[in-house]
Write a protein that holds these residues in place. Structure first.
Motif, PDB file in Angstrom:
ATOM      1  N   TRP A  78       0.863  -1.179   0.000  1.00 44.34           N
ATOM      2  CA  TRP A  78       0.000   0.000   0.000  1.00 44.34           C
ATOM      3  C   TRP A  78       0.905   1.237   0.000  1.00 44.34           C
ATOM      4  O   TRP A  78       1.791   1.377   0.848  1.00 44.34           O
ATOM      5  N   TYR A  79       0.651   2.121  -0.959  1.00 43.24           N
ATOM      6  CA  TYR A  79       1.378   3.382  -1.050  1.00 43.24           C
ATOM      7  C   TYR A  79       0.383   4.536  -0.908  1.00 43.24           C
ATOM      8  O   TYR A  79      -0.776   4.436  -1.321  1.00 43.24           O
ATOM      9  N   GLN A  80       0.865   5.644  -0.358  1.00 44.91           N
ATOM     10  CA  GLN A  80       0.098   6.878  -0.299  1.00 44.91           C
ATOM     11  C   GLN A  80       0.749   7.898  -1.240  1.00 44.91           C
ATOM     12  O   GLN A  80       1.961   8.117  -1.166  1.00 44.91           O
ATOM     13  N   GLN A  81      -0.046   8.487  -2.130  1.00 44.69           N
ATOM     14  CA  GLN A  81       0.496   9.483  -3.041  1.00 44.69           C
ATOM     15  C   GLN A  81      -0.246  10.804  -2.837  1.00 44.69           C
ATOM     16  O   GLN A  81      -1.393  10.956  -3.269  1.00 44.69           O
ATOM     17  N   ILE A  82       0.417  11.724  -2.184  1.00 43.64           N
ATOM     18  CA  ILE A  82      -0.136  13.056  -1.988  1.00 43.64           C
ATOM     19  C   ILE A  82       0.115  13.877  -3.248  1.00 43.64           C
ATOM     20  O   ILE A  82       1.134  13.695  -3.931  1.00 43.64           O
ATOM     21  N   LEU A  83      -0.793  14.755  -3.558  1.00 44.96           N
ATOM     22  CA  LEU A  83      -0.708  15.557  -4.785  1.00 44.96           C
ATOM     23  C   LEU A  83       0.645  16.246  -4.906  1.00 44.96           C
ATOM     24  O   LEU A  83       1.106  16.898  -3.965  1.00 44.96           O
ATOM     25  N   GLY A  84       1.296  16.044  -6.042  1.00 44.19           N
ATOM     26  CA  GLY A  84       2.582  16.685  -6.290  1.00 44.19           C
ATOM     27  C   GLY A  84       3.774  15.898  -5.775  1.00 44.19           C
ATOM     28  O   GLY A  84       4.915  16.361  -5.892  1.00 44.19           O
ATOM     29  N   GLN A  85       3.522  14.725  -5.231  1.00 38.52           N
ATOM     30  CA  GLN A  85       4.609  13.894  -4.718  1.00 38.52           C
ATOM     31  C   GLN A  85       4.554  12.505  -5.322  1.00 38.52           C
ATOM     32  O   GLN A  85       3.549  12.111  -5.913  1.00 38.52           O
ATOM     33  N   GLY A  86       5.624  11.772  -5.144  1.00 41.27           N
ATOM     34  CA  GLY A  86       5.634  10.386  -5.574  1.00 41.27           C
ATOM     35  C   GLY A  86       4.991   9.495  -4.529  1.00 41.27           C
ATOM     36  O   GLY A  86       4.790   9.898  -3.388  1.00 41.27           O
ATOM     37  N   PRO A  87       4.652   8.276  -4.915  1.00 41.68           N
ATOM     38  CA  PRO A  87       4.070   7.348  -3.938  1.00 41.68           C
ATOM     39  C   PRO A  87       5.028   7.085  -2.774  1.00 41.68           C
ATOM     40  O   PRO A  87       6.245   7.008  -2.972  1.00 41.68           O
ATOM     41  N   LYS A 101      -7.866  12.609   8.906  1.00 41.05           N
ATOM     42  CA  LYS A 101      -7.474  14.007   9.037  1.00 41.05           C
ATOM     43  C   LYS A 101      -7.399  14.631   7.646  1.00 41.05           C
ATOM     44  O   LYS A 101      -7.308  13.920   6.639  1.00 41.05           O
ATOM     45  N   LEU A 102      -7.398  15.948   7.611  1.00 42.60           N
ATOM     46  CA  LEU A 102      -7.343  16.651   6.332  1.00 42.60           C
ATOM     47  C   LEU A 102      -6.115  16.228   5.518  1.00 42.60           C
ATOM     48  O   LEU A 102      -6.197  16.064   4.294  1.00 42.60           O
ATOM     49  N   GLU A 103      -4.987  16.023   6.207  1.00 42.37           N
ATOM     50  CA  GLU A 103      -3.748  15.694   5.508  1.00 42.37           C
ATOM     51  C   GLU A 103      -3.727  14.270   4.944  1.00 42.37           C
ATOM     52  O   GLU A 103      -2.774  13.890   4.281  1.00 42.37           O
ATOM     53  N   ASP A 104      -4.782  13.502   5.193  1.00 45.37           N
ATOM     54  CA  ASP A 104      -4.866  12.159   4.619  1.00 45.37           C
ATOM     55  C   ASP A 104      -5.410  12.193   3.200  1.00 45.37           C
ATOM     56  O   ASP A 104      -5.455  11.153   2.528  1.00 45.37           O
ATOM     57  N   SER A 105      -5.819  13.353   2.742  1.00 41.78           N
ATOM     58  CA  SER A 105      -6.280  13.477   1.356  1.00 41.78           C
ATOM     59  C   SER A 105      -5.142  13.090   0.426  1.00 41.78           C
ATOM     60  O   SER A 105      -4.067  13.695   0.456  1.00 41.78           O
TER      61      SER A 105
END
Lengths: 115, 114
Positions: A34-43, A83-87
């Motif tokens: 499982w990877y998290q990819q925040i906008l503008g960043q890599g997974p 949390k908001l930052e989990d978007s």
């Protein structure tokens, strides 16, 4: 060959709510990521399973995130409370085995928006 | 800890122009290197990889990358881009050990004008 399946594709929730994502890897693939990819960043890796055991969860925020792969096949990632930052987009990937020689195949991702 | 950096955030080219996207990793030793691509609306997929041997690696769709150990670099190249190459490109490297997970760069968005 069927690819990695993920659901839902999109999810919008309010902060402090709970959410769960599902992943079904390619048949026969022992390793699931499982990877998290925040906008503008890599997974960024959250957790890696080998069959139903955890290989690496060092970057998983364990106070709110949990994941399981009970039968060594499909997997669920949960966030409680959000949390908001989990978007972000949550990507599931699978490979035949561990070791970087094994190509990772990615699913379409689940786009989570926390309001 | 291993890290990877991609210097270009957004590259805009006209068709037939040559492409080079930069990728640097933080430390040497035995290193495996990857480029992944994500076309609009599609899954992240492997473009090419380097494990050992010939430092010039050829991938799908005419892409190639050169591993330069002395520069800690693994730049992606294509002599002549097409509109269909419009995508986001990610360089990735394992963090070390044998787990197989990957550390990704921030990605470079390539826009090719027809």
């Amino acid at each position: 060959e069927a690819g990695v399946a993920q659901s839902p594709r999109y999810k919008i929730i309010e902060k402090r709510q709970s959410v769960a994502f599902w992943c079904n890897p390619i048949s026969g693939h022992a390793t699931l990521y499982w990877y998290q990819q925040i906008l503008g960043q890599g997974p960024k890796l959250l957790i890696q399973f080998q069959n139903n055991g955890v290989v690496d969860d060092s970057q998983l925020p364990k106070d709110r995130f949990s994941a399981e792969r009970l039968k060594g096949v499909d997997s669920t990632l949960k966030i409680q409370p959000a949390k908001l930052e989990d978007s972000a987009v949550y990507l599931c990937a699978s490979s035949l085995g561990t070791g970087s020689y094994n190509e990772q195949f990615f699913g379409p991702g689940t786009r989570l928006t926390v309001l | 800890a291993q890290s990877v950096s991609q210097h270009n955030h957004h590259v805009i080219l006209s068709e037939a122009a040559s492409l080079e996207l930069g990728c640097n990793y933080s430390y040497g030793g035995t290193v495996n290197l990857f480029w992944y691509v994500q076309y609009p609306g599609q899954h992240l997929q492997l473009l090419l990889k380097y494990f050992s041997g010939d430092p010039l690696v050829k991938g799908i769709k005419g892409f190639e990358a050169e591993f330069i150990k002395s520069k800690f670099s693994f730049n992606l190249r294509k002599p002549s881009v097409q509109w269909s190459d419009t995508a986001e490109y990610f360089c990735a490297v394992p963090p070390g050990g044998s787990q197989g997970n990957l550390i990704f760069g921030k990605g470079t968005k390539l826009s090719v004008k027809p």
